[in-house]
Design a protein around this motif. Structure first.
Motif, short mmCIF file in Angstrom:
data_model
loop_
_atom_site.label_atom_id
_atom_site.label_comp_id
_atom_site.label_asym_id
_atom_site.label_seq_id
_atom_site.Cartn_x
_atom_site.Cartn_y
_atom_site.Cartn_z
N TYR A 151 48.24 47.21 53.65
CA TYR A 151 48.62 45.51 53.16
C TYR A 151 47.18 44.88 52.47
CZ TYR A 151 50.96 40.41 52.10
OH TYR A 151 51.71 39.41 51.79
N ARG A 152 46.03 44.89 53.77
CA ARG A 152 45.58 44.23 53.40
C ARG A 152 44.31 44.75 53.35
NH1 ARG A 152 48.16 40.44 56.20
NH2 ARG A 152 48.17 40.63 59.00
N ASP A 153 43.98 45.50 52.32
CA ASP A 153 42.88 46.45 51.34
C ASP A 153 43.53 46.32 50.11
OD1 ASP A 153 41.92 47.52 53.44
OD2 ASP A 153 43.03 49.75 52.47
N ASN A 154 44.75 45.67 49.87
CA ASN A 154 45.62 45.77 49.06
C ASN A 154 45.32 43.76 48.56
OD1 ASN A 154 46.29 48.27 48.31
ND2 ASN A 154 48.53 47.66 47.73
N MET A 155 45.31 43.18 49.25
CA MET A 155 45.26 41.78 49.16
C MET A 155 43.20 41.36 48.39
SD MET A 155 47.49 39.09 49.94
CE MET A 155 45.53 37.47 49.99
N VAL A 156 42.62 42.08 49.46
CA VAL A 156 41.12 42.57 49.25
C VAL A 156 41.24 42.53 47.57
CG1 VAL A 156 38.97 43.91 49.05
CG2 VAL A 156 40.04 42.96 51.21
N GLU A 157 42.20 43.86 46.81
CA GLU A 157 42.00 44.00 45.68
C GLU A 157 42.73 42.80 44.56
OE1 GLU A 157 44.63 47.21 42.34
OE2 GLU A 157 44.36 47.25 44.69
N VAL A 158 43.89 42.17 45.12
CA VAL A 158 44.26 41.27 44.19
C VAL A 158 42.83 40.20 44.12
CG1 VAL A 158 45.93 39.53 44.41
CG2 VAL A 158 47.30 42.11 44.51
N ASP A 159 42.48 39.50 45.46
CA ASP A 159 41.42 38.74 45.16
C ASP A 159 40.52 39.56 44.19
OD1 ASP A 159 40.68 36.34 46.64
OD2 ASP A 159 39.20 37.61 46.74
N SER A 160 39.92 40.51 44.66
CA SER A 160 38.95 40.94 43.17
C SER A 160 39.61 41.02 42.15
CB SER A 160 38.67 41.67 43.95
OG SER A 160 37.86 42.77 43.00
N HIS A 161 40.65 41.40 41.79
CA HIS A 161 41.18 41.27 40.17
C HIS A 161 41.30 39.72 39.65
CE1 HIS A 161 41.80 45.72 40.79
NE2 HIS A 161 43.34 45.66 40.97
N ILE A 162 41.55 38.82 40.50
CA ILE A 162 41.50 37.77 40.28
C ILE A 162 40.48 37.40 39.65
CG2 ILE A 162 41.94 35.55 40.67
CD1 ILE A 162 44.39 35.21 42.80
N GLY A 163 39.69 37.55 40.93
CA GLY A 163 37.20 37.16 40.64
C GLY A 163 37.57 37.75 38.98
N GLU A 164 37.92 38.87 38.59
CA GLU A 164 37.56 39.53 37.09
C GLU A 164 37.52 38.80 36.13
OE1 GLU A 164 37.17 44.14 37.22
OE2 GLU A 164 37.41 44.25 39.60
N ILE A 165 39.33 38.79 36.00
CA ILE A 165 39.93 37.67 35.49
C ILE A 165 39.16 36.34 35.07
CG2 ILE A 165 42.04 36.68 34.53
CD1 ILE A 165 43.53 39.52 36.04
N VAL A 166 38.85 36.13 36.33
CA VAL A 166 37.74 34.73 35.86
C VAL A 166 36.67 34.68 35.17
CG1 VAL A 166 37.03 32.85 36.84
CG2 VAL A 166 39.29 33.23 38.08
N ASP A 167 36.03 35.68 35.65
CA ASP A 167 35.04 36.05 35.08
C ASP A 167 34.96 36.00 33.95
OD1 ASP A 167 33.28 35.31 37.72
OD2 ASP A 167 33.71 37.69 38.07
N ALA A 168 35.65 36.60 33.84
CA ALA A 168 36.14 37.39 32.29
C ALA A 168 36.14 35.59 31.16
CB ALA A 168 37.58 38.24 32.14
N LEU A 169 37.03 35.01 31.71
CA LEU A 169 36.95 33.96 31.40
C LEU A 169 36.07 33.36 31.06
CD1 LEU A 169 39.80 32.08 32.67
CD2 LEU A 169 40.53 32.83 30.57
N GLU A 170 35.05 32.53 32.16
CA GLU A 170 33.77 32.43 31.51
C GLU A 170 32.46 33.41 30.99
OE1 GLU A 170 31.49 29.99 31.86
OE2 GLU A 170 31.40 30.07 34.50
N GLU A 171 32.68 34.26 30.92
CA GLU A 171 31.87 35.53 29.96
C GLU A 171 32.17 35.32 28.37
OE1 GLU A 171 33.05 39.37 30.62
OE2 GLU A 171 31.56 39.11 32.59
N VAL A 172 33.27 34.62 28.08
CA VAL A 172 33.77 33.83 27.07
C VAL A 172 34.04 32.70 26.41
CG1 VAL A 172 35.46 36.27 26.77
CG2 VAL A 172 35.98 34.73 27.30
N GLY A 173 33.49 32.08 27.28
CA GLY A 173 33.49 30.49 26.77
C GLY A 173 34.69 30.24 26.78
N ALA A 174 35.50 30.53 28.07
CA ALA A 174 37.21 30.12 27.58
C ALA A 174 37.53 29.59 29.18
CB ALA A 174 38.01 30.89 27.65
N LEU A 175 36.38 29.31 29.91
CA LEU A 175 37.45 28.83 32.12
C LEU A 175 37.23 27.85 32.36
CD1 LEU A 175 37.52 29.39 34.21
CD2 LEU A 175 34.84 30.12 35.53
N ASP A 176 36.12 26.66 30.52
CA ASP A 176 36.02 24.93 31.00
C ASP A 176 38.02 24.89 30.21
OD1 ASP A 176 34.73 25.35 32.71
OD2 ASP A 176 33.09 24.12 31.17
#
Length: 530
Positions: free
Chosen positions: A308-333
C-alpha cells in the motif's frame, strides 16, 4: 420509498410545504444558508466574495483568451492521513512530496467530504446530486438486476462542459456501470481510457494466495467467469467507439495499470495543449484500492516497503509527472487542479490499507469514512499557503467546475434537486470562506448523519464488532432517543457525544435534517432495485 426515509420525510412535511411555496431562509436559527430555489441546496451568501471571484475569472479569461482547464485527481481509498500535508507521508513510511507541494502552494482544505464508498462519491462528483437521489448508492456489480438505468435523464459535468466547448475526458476508474448506456463515454465524456471496476475486481480471480478457493477450484472459477464482468482496459469515445486495449489476467498486469493511465493523461495533455481547446480531465487512479500490487518501478520505493505504501509513493509520483507535463506545455497557469480521495481507507484489508486519524473507515459515515484530503491548486489564481476548515463536499466540484467554465447553473433543469454548491469564490479569493453550511452523510438510502459548522449529528451509526472490520463485521443501528451529537472541534474522533449536556443546538440540527429530508418528498429519488 424505504421505511426510514418515509419517517424522516414525514417529520419534515412542514419544511416541504415551505419549500414548495418558495419560501427562502434558513430552517433553523443556527443556519446562515439561504435558499436560492426550491430545487437547490441552500448556501451561505457571500456577495462581495462572489463578485471578487467573478472579476478574477473575467480578468483571467481576458489575459489568457480562453476558459481554464480543469484537472481533478481522485485517488481510490486514500485515507485522510496518508499525504504528508495531512499528517502522514514520511511519518507513516510513504513520502508524498508532490501532493505536499501542491498543498503548500495552494489551498489545503481540512474539512473535505466524500460519500461513504466509491461509487456514490464518483456519481456525486459528476452529477452534483446525492447518490440517494440518482439511486447510485453502491457499485452496480456484474449479475445485478437493476430496474432503471440510473444515468437516464441525468446530466453530467462532463456533458455540460463538452457542450460549452471543453474536451472532457475520464482516465482511470469509473465504477458507475459497465453496460452500454452507463459507460463514461455514454454519459457525457468525450473520451474514456480506463477501467470500469475497482482494482481488486480485476485481480481476485488470479491471486491464488489470497483467493485459493476461487482460483484453484475450476468449477467455482468457471462460474465466476460466467458472470461476464468486463476485465479490460477500455478506450471509448462519445460516438460509441469502444475498444479493448488489454485484458487483465494477472496481478502483475494490474500493478502497471496506473502507469499506463498516467502515460495516457500526459500524452493527451500534450496533444490538447496544441489545439487550444480547454479540457476537463478526471484522472481517477486505480490505486490505492486493495488489493495492492506494486509496479516494478516502485517495489520497495516507500520507507515502509508494504505494498500500500509503495503504491502511495507511485500515485504521488504520477501526480507530479502530470503536473510537470502541464508545465512543459505551458498550461500549468491555465489549469485548476484538485486532489482528493473518493472515501476513507478500507481498513478491512489491513495492513493493505491507508491511515486516518478519525473514527471509522470506508463504509461508514464516521469521519474516518467520509472525511478526505482536499487540495485546490491554481498557480497565480489561488494564493499559496492557505489552509481552511471551511466545509467542502466533493459534490461541489460539479457547480464549481461549471462556474470556472462560465456555464450558468441557473439554467439547469428545475424538475430535480441539485445538491452541490458553487465554491469558486471560496477557492479563488485570498480570504475566501466556504459557502456550504451542511454536509449530509448517507449510508445507502438512509440519512445517517449531518455536519453543520463544527457540529455533527448521527441518526444511524456503524459499530464495528472487531477491530478494523468496518465493512465485513459491522452493524448499523439507530441512535435512539436523540441523535449522537459531537463537537468536532473539541472531539474530532467522535468519541463522546455532547448532546443535551453541552450543546444548545440539538433542536436546530434536527430541524435542518428534516428540511433536507423534505426535499426528497418534493423530488422523489430513483430506486434502481439496489
Amino acid at each position: 420509498m424505504r421505511l426510514f426515509l418515509i419517517s424522516i420525510v414525514a417529520a419534515g412535511l412542514a419544511c416541504s410545504q415551505a419549500l414548495a411555496q418558495g419560501i427562502p431562509g434558513p430552517a433553523s436559527a443556527l443556519s446562515r444558508a439561504e435558499a436560492r430555489a426550491a430545487n437547490r441546496q441552500p448556501a451561505i451568501p457571500r456577495a462581495g466574495q462572489e463578485q471578487a471571484a467573478v472579476e478574477k475569472l473575467a480578468a483571467f479569461e481576458a489575459r489568457v483568451g480562453q476558459k481554464p482547464n480543469i484537472l481533478i485527481f481522485i485517488v481510490d481509498d486514500m485515507g485522510y492521513g496518508d499525504p504528508g500535508a495531512f499528517g502522514g507521508g514520511e511519518m507513516i513510511g510513504a513520502a508524498t512530496p508532490e501532493m505536499d507541494a501542491l498543498a503548500a502552494e495552494g489551498l489545503k482544505l481540512t474539512s473535505t467530504y466524500a460519500q461513504y464508498t466509491c461509487t456514490p462519491t464518483r456519481a456525486s462528483v459528476y452529477t452534483g446530486r446525492l447518490p440517494a437521489r440518482t439511486g447510485l448508492i453502491r457499485p452496480i456489480l456484474a449479475g445485478d438486476q437493476i430496474s432503471v438505468n440510473p444515468w437516464e435523464g441525468e446530466l453530467t459535468v462532463a456533458g455540460l462542459l463538452s457542450d460549452a466547448g471543453y474536451h472532457t475526458m475520464l482516465v482511470g476508474k469509473w465504477h458507475i456501470g459497465e453496460t452500454e448506456g452507463m459507460r463514461p463515454h455514454d454519459v457525457g465524456f468525450d473520451e474514456f481510457y480506463g477501467f470500469y471496476k475497482a482494482q481488486k475486481e480485476y485481480t481476485q480471480a488470479y491471486d491464488e494466495r489470497r483467493f485459493p478457493d476461487l482460483v484453484l477450484d475450476q468449477d467455482k472459477f468457471d462460474r465466476y467467469q460466467s458472470i461476464g464482468s468486463n476485465n479490460d482496459l477500455i478506450y471509448g469515445l462519445a460516438d460509441g467507439t469502444t475498444e479493448t486495449i488489454e485484458t487483465i489476467t494477472s496481478p502483475a498486469q494490474m500493478a502497471e495499470g496506473d502507469t499506463r493511465l498516467k502515460d495516457y493523461t500526459v500524452q493527451r495533455i500534450r496533444a490538447l495543449a496544441e489545439g487550444g481547446q480547454p479540457f476537463y480531465i478526471s484522472h481517477s487512479f486505480m490505486k490505492v484500492h486493495a488489493d495492492n500490487f506494486p509496479s516494478e518501478a516502485f517495489k520497495g520505493a516507500s520507507a515502509s516497503k508494504f505494498p500500500y505504501r509503495d503504491n502511495m509513493v507511485e500515485v504521488d509520483s504520477h501526480i507530479g509527472e502530470i503536473v510537470d507535463a502541464l508545465e512543459e506545455v505551458g498550461a500549468l497557469d491555465n489549469t485548476f487542479i484538485f486532489v482528493t480521495s473518493d472515501n476513507g481507507p478500507q481498513m478491512d484489508s489491513w495492513p493493505d490499507s491507508g491511515y486516518t486519524p478519525f473514527r471509522g473507515a470506508k463504509g461508514t459515515t464516521w469521519e474516518g469514512g467520509v472525511r478526505v484530503p482536499g487540495i485546490a491548486y491554481w498557480r497565480g489564481m489561488i494564493a499559496p499557503g492557505r489552509v481552511s476548515d471551511g466545509l467542502f463536499d466533493l459534490m461541489d466540484l460539479f457547480d464549481t467546475s461549471l462556474a470556472l467554465a462560465g456555464v450558468d447553473a441557473n439554467g439547469l433543469p428545475t424538475d430535480r434537486y441539485w445538491d452541490g454548491v458553487d465554491q469558486s469564490s471560496f477557492l479563488l479569493v485570498d480570504d475566501g470562506e466556504s459557502r456550504r453550511e451542511h454536509v449530509y452523510n448517507w449510508l445507502g438510502a438512509t440519512l445517517a448523519a449531518m455536519r453543520m459548522r463544527e457540529y455533527k449529528a448521527h441518526l444511524h451509526v456503524a459499530l464495528a464488532q472487531e477491530k478494523f472490520l468496518w465493512i465485513d463485521m459491522a452493524t448499523v443501528v439507530p441512535t435512539g432517543l436523540a441523535p449522537w451529537l459531537f463537537n468536532l472541534y473539541v472531539d474530532p474522533k467522535e468519541e463522546y457525544p455532547v448532546g443535551h449536556r453541552m450543546n444548545a443546538w440539538t433542536a436546530s440540527l434536527g430541524a435542518e435534517m428534516k428540511a433536507h429530508a423534505a426535499t426528497f418528498r418534493l423530488f422523489p429519488p430513483k430506486d434502481l432495485g439496489l
